[in-house]
Design a protein around this motif. Structure first.
Motif, PDB file in Angstrom:
ATOM      1  N   LEU A  17       0.853  -1.178   0.000  1.00 54.60           N
ATOM      2  CA  LEU A  17       0.000   0.000   0.000  1.00 54.60           C
ATOM      3  C   LEU A  17       0.895   1.236   0.000  1.00 54.60           C
ATOM      4  CD1 LEU A  17      -2.799   1.318   0.202  1.00 54.60           C
ATOM      5  CD2 LEU A  17      -2.653   1.057   2.687  1.00 54.60           C
ATOM      6  N   ASN A  18       0.773   2.065  -1.029  1.00 57.56           N
ATOM      7  CA  ASN A  18       1.602   3.252  -1.187  1.00 57.56           C
ATOM      8  C   ASN A  18       0.750   4.497  -0.957  1.00 57.56           C
ATOM      9  OD1 ASN A  18       3.072   5.486  -2.249  1.00 57.56           O
ATOM     10  ND2 ASN A  18       4.272   4.107  -3.527  1.00 57.56           N
ATOM     11  N   LEU A  19       1.068   5.223   0.109  1.00 60.49           N
ATOM     12  CA  LEU A  19       0.361   6.466   0.436  1.00 60.49           C
ATOM     13  C   LEU A  19       1.362   7.609   0.616  1.00 60.49           C
ATOM     14  CD1 LEU A  19      -2.222   5.079   3.023  1.00 60.49           C
ATOM     15  CD2 LEU A  19      -2.713   5.818   0.699  1.00 60.49           C
ATOM     16  N   THR A  20       2.331   7.684  -0.262  1.00 56.12           N
ATOM     17  CA  THR A  20       3.366   8.709  -0.135  1.00 56.12           C
ATOM     18  C   THR A  20       2.836  10.083  -0.521  1.00 56.12           C
ATOM     19  OG1 THR A  20       4.159   8.309  -2.390  1.00 56.12           O
ATOM     20  CG2 THR A  20       5.201   7.050  -0.631  1.00 56.12           C
ATOM     21  N   GLN A  21       3.312  11.106   0.191  1.00 54.18           N
ATOM     22  CA  GLN A  21       3.064  12.512  -0.131  1.00 54.18           C
ATOM     23  C   GLN A  21       1.573  12.813  -0.294  1.00 54.18           C
ATOM     24  OE1 GLN A  21       5.577  13.874  -3.286  1.00 54.18           O
ATOM     25  NE2 GLN A  21       5.525  15.998  -2.587  1.00 54.18           N
ATOM     26  N   GLN A  22       0.790  12.444   0.732  1.00 53.98           N
ATOM     27  CA  GLN A  22      -0.653  12.668   0.712  1.00 53.98           C
ATOM     28  C   GLN A  22      -1.104  13.688   1.763  1.00 53.98           C
ATOM     29  OE1 GLN A  22      -2.828  10.943  -1.493  1.00 53.98           O
ATOM     30  NE2 GLN A  22      -0.908  10.291  -2.422  1.00 53.98           N
ATOM     31  N   HIS A  23      -0.164  14.348   2.441  1.00 54.87           N
ATOM     32  CA  HIS A  23      -0.479  15.322   3.487  1.00 54.87           C
ATOM     33  C   HIS A  23      -1.272  14.687   4.626  1.00 54.87           C
ATOM     34  CE1 HIS A  23       0.927  18.336   0.640  1.00 54.87           C
ATOM     35  NE2 HIS A  23       0.052  17.885  -0.238  1.00 54.87           N
ATOM     36  N   LEU A  24      -0.975  13.441   4.922  1.00 52.99           N
ATOM     37  CA  LEU A  24      -1.716  12.705   5.938  1.00 52.99           C
ATOM     38  C   LEU A  24      -1.113  12.903   7.323  1.00 52.99           C
ATOM     39  CD1 LEU A  24      -2.155   9.301   4.059  1.00 52.99           C
ATOM     40  CD2 LEU A  24      -3.856  11.114   4.305  1.00 52.99           C
ATOM     41  N   GLU A  25      -1.970  13.064   8.322  1.00 53.52           N
ATOM     42  CA  GLU A  25      -1.541  13.059   9.714  1.00 53.52           C
ATOM     43  C   GLU A  25      -1.708  11.673  10.321  1.00 53.52           C
ATOM     44  OE1 GLU A  25      -3.575  16.096  11.832  1.00 53.52           O
ATOM     45  OE2 GLU A  25      -2.725  17.726  10.635  1.00 53.52           O
ATOM     46  N   ALA A  26      -2.572  10.871   9.724  1.00 57.10           N
ATOM     47  CA  ALA A  26      -2.795   9.477  10.120  1.00 57.10           C
ATOM     48  C   ALA A  26      -3.391   8.759   8.923  1.00 57.10           C
ATOM     49  CB  ALA A  26      -3.718   9.387  11.329  1.00 57.10           C
ATOM     50  N   VAL A  27      -3.398   7.435   8.957  1.00 58.59           N
ATOM     51  CA  VAL A  27      -4.033   6.673   7.888  1.00 58.59           C
ATOM     52  C   VAL A  27      -5.547   6.808   8.038  1.00 58.59           C
ATOM     53  CG1 VAL A  27      -4.318   4.404   6.835  1.00 58.59           C
ATOM     54  CG2 VAL A  27      -2.108   5.069   7.794  1.00 58.59           C
ATOM     55  N   PRO A  28      -6.268   7.198   6.996  1.00 54.94           N
ATOM     56  CA  PRO A  28      -7.724   7.385   7.096  1.00 54.94           C
ATOM     57  C   PRO A  28      -8.437   6.108   7.516  1.00 54.94           C
ATOM     58  CG  PRO A  28      -6.882   8.376   5.091  1.00 54.94           C
ATOM     59  CD  PRO A  28      -5.740   7.585   5.681  1.00 54.94           C
ATOM     60  N   THR A  29      -9.516   6.271   8.254  1.00 51.32           N
ATOM     61  CA  THR A  29     -10.260   5.134   8.789  1.00 51.32           C
ATOM     62  C   THR A  29     -10.769   4.217   7.695  1.00 51.32           C
ATOM     63  OG1 THR A  29     -10.939   6.416  10.729  1.00 51.32           O
ATOM     64  CG2 THR A  29     -12.223   4.453  10.208  1.00 51.32           C
ATOM     65  N   GLY A  36      -6.311  -2.654   6.053  1.00 54.64           N
ATOM     66  CA  GLY A  36      -5.530  -2.972   7.240  1.00 54.64           C
ATOM     67  C   GLY A  36      -5.273  -4.452   7.425  1.00 54.64           C
ATOM     68  N   GLY A  37      -6.241  -5.279   7.060  1.00 58.09           N
ATOM     69  CA  GLY A  37      -6.121  -6.717   7.281  1.00 58.09           C
ATOM     70  C   GLY A  37      -5.327  -7.464   6.233  1.00 58.09           C
ATOM     71  N   CYS A  38      -4.919  -6.783   5.138  1.00 59.03           N
ATOM     72  CA  CYS A  38      -4.211  -7.495   4.072  1.00 59.03           C
ATOM     73  C   CYS A  38      -2.903  -6.838   3.644  1.00 59.03           C
ATOM     74  CB  CYS A  38      -5.117  -7.673   2.852  1.00 59.03           C
ATOM     75  SG  CYS A  38      -5.860  -6.146   2.240  1.00 59.03           S
ATOM     76  N   THR A  39      -2.584  -5.675   4.155  1.00 57.05           N
ATOM     77  CA  THR A  39      -1.354  -4.977   3.775  1.00 57.05           C
ATOM     78  C   THR A  39      -0.169  -5.509   4.567  1.00 57.05           C
ATOM     79  OG1 THR A  39      -2.525  -2.950   3.163  1.00 57.05           O
ATOM     80  CG2 THR A  39      -0.190  -2.745   3.715  1.00 57.05           C
ATOM     81  N   GLU A  40       0.910  -5.821   3.855  1.00 55.91           N
ATOM     82  CA  GLU A  40       2.149  -6.256   4.496  1.00 55.91           C
ATOM     83  C   GLU A  40       3.270  -5.230   4.324  1.00 55.91           C
ATOM     84  OE1 GLU A  40       3.220 -10.145   3.126  1.00 55.91           O
ATOM     85  OE2 GLU A  40       1.318 -11.036   3.729  1.00 55.91           O
ATOM     86  N   TYR A  41       3.128  -4.343   3.360  1.00 57.69           N
ATOM     87  CA  TYR A  41       4.149  -3.327   3.041  1.00 57.69           C
ATOM     88  C   TYR A  41       3.433  -1.990   2.940  1.00 57.69           C
ATOM     89  CZ  TYR A  41       7.756  -1.049   0.039  1.00 57.69           C
ATOM     90  OH  TYR A  41       8.692  -0.217  -0.522  1.00 57.69           O
ATOM     91  N   LEU A  42       3.796  -1.037   3.800  1.00 53.30           N
ATOM     92  CA  LEU A  42       3.112   0.256   3.835  1.00 53.30           C
ATOM     93  C   LEU A  42       4.130   1.381   3.744  1.00 53.30           C
ATOM     94  CD1 LEU A  42       0.594   2.023   4.267  1.00 53.30           C
ATOM     95  CD2 LEU A  42       0.902   1.705   6.733  1.00 53.30           C
ATOM     96  N   ASP A  43       3.980   2.238   2.726  1.00 54.94           N
ATOM     97  CA  ASP A  43       4.873   3.375   2.527  1.00 54.94           C
ATOM     98  C   ASP A  43       4.095   4.667   2.769  1.00 54.94           C
ATOM     99  OD1 ASP A  43       6.736   5.246   1.764  1.00 54.94           O
ATOM    100  OD2 ASP A  43       7.342   4.189  -0.062  1.00 54.94           O
ATOM    101  N   LEU A  44       4.494   5.386   3.820  1.00 53.20           N
ATOM    102  CA  LEU A  44       3.867   6.661   4.188  1.00 53.20           C
ATOM    103  C   LEU A  44       4.882   7.803   4.143  1.00 53.20           C
ATOM    104  CD1 LEU A  44       1.688   5.363   7.130  1.00 53.20           C
ATOM    105  CD2 LEU A  44       0.790   6.584   5.158  1.00 53.20           C
ATOM    106  N   SER A  45       5.849   7.701   3.288  1.00 56.27           N
ATOM    107  CA  SER A  45       6.896   8.712   3.210  1.00 56.27           C
ATOM    108  C   SER A  45       6.340  10.084   2.824  1.00 56.27           C
ATOM    109  CB  SER A  45       7.952   8.314   2.175  1.00 56.27           C
ATOM    110  OG  SER A  45       8.585   7.119   2.549  1.00 56.27           O
ATOM    111  N   ARG A  46       6.998  11.126   3.342  1.00 63.09           N
ATOM    112  CA  ARG A  46       6.688  12.510   3.012  1.00 63.09           C
ATOM    113  C   ARG A  46       5.228  12.859   3.260  1.00 63.09           C
ATOM    114  NH1 ARG A  46      10.642  14.946  -1.636  1.00 63.09           N
ATOM    115  NH2 ARG A  46      12.547  14.052  -0.824  1.00 63.09           N
TER     116      ARG A  46
END
Length: 245
Positions: A17-29, A36-46
């Motif tokens: 799951l790639n969520l880079t550069q999304q101006h996120l303060e947390a992962v949306p609900t 959440g139940g199937c992601t093994e690789y999560l990128d929240l860079s920048r």
């Protein structure tokens, strides 16, 4: 925030799951409910991540990349129980400023880490003149390395060198420099999983009231040329030697 999150990419084949550069303060609900139940690789860079309690909803997570989020020790104090599934933690270019506090917190939360990178944090000294490192601290890289390795018994890789060499001299570290390769977390993940990255990626769906949190399957396939991430938003770990692969 949710509108930006929908622009992310989920790769069903590799569980990324790639969520880079999304101006996120947390992962949306809604993203957590669906992936959440199937992601093994999560990128929240920048992003601007300041809340981390969502991490426990990713109960299969093995790789977490949080480069360039201005994170510090206080953010990880929010977490109250270990996450034993995590194997790779990339925290380059953040604001960790106290070595012993950082090590104590991370080692208690992620006891099974095999790969850890802290490039570009105030706690990380310049051991091999490889940027980014901090120059304004009193201890040498060997001390920093020893403190971390003594707290993570399963660590295989730290920053730019193999952690299997538990005690390494400055001259040996210099030799490591000659073996450094440009490498990305995706390539590391492919190596860990035993396959090459998939040629099809799935975009996150458009959320509405009819969704029931069951979106771990295929939504729509896009070709590599259409949607694969090729930018520099995820710094990841660029310093992995041949012996670590």
């Amino acid at each position: 925030m949710e509108q930006n999150a929908r622009a992310g990419i989920y790769n069903e084949a590799t569980k990324e799951l790639n969520l880079t550069q999304q101006h996120l303060e947390a992962v949306p609900t809604d993203v957590i409910n669906d992936y959440g139940g199937c992601t093994e690789y999560l990128d929240l860079s920048r992003n601007r991540i300041s809340k981390l309690d969502w991490i426990y909803r990713f109960d299969r997570l093995k790789v977490l990349i949080l480069d360039s989020n201005r994170l510090h020790e206080g953010h990880f104090r929010q977490l109250k129980k270990p996450m034993e599934s995590l194997r790779v933690l990339i925290l380059n270019k953040n604001d960790f400023s106290d070595l012993h506090t950082t090590v104590n917190i991370l080692s208690s939360l992620f006891p099974n880490l095999e790969y850890l990178s802290l490039h570009g944090n105030p706690i990380c000294p310049d051991g091999l003149e490889l940027m980014p490192f901090c120059h304004n601290i009193s201890y040498e890289y060997d001390y920093y390395r020893t403190v971390i390795l003594n707290s993570f018994n399963k660590l295989k890789f730290l920053d730019h060198s193999s952690a299997q060499l538990r005690h390494i001299s400055p001259s040996d570290l210099a030799q490591e420099q000659a073996r450094i390769l440009t490498f990305t977390p995706k390539m590391l993940w492919a190596k860990m999983k035993g396959f090459l990255p998939s040629k099809t990626l799935n975009p996150l769906p458009n959320y509405n009231n009819e969704n029931n949190g069951q979106h771990c399957g295929t939504i729509r396939k896009l070709s590599v040329s259409e949607c694969i991430y090729k930018g520099t938003n995820s710094e990841g770990n660029r310093f992995i030697s041949n012996n670590d692969l």
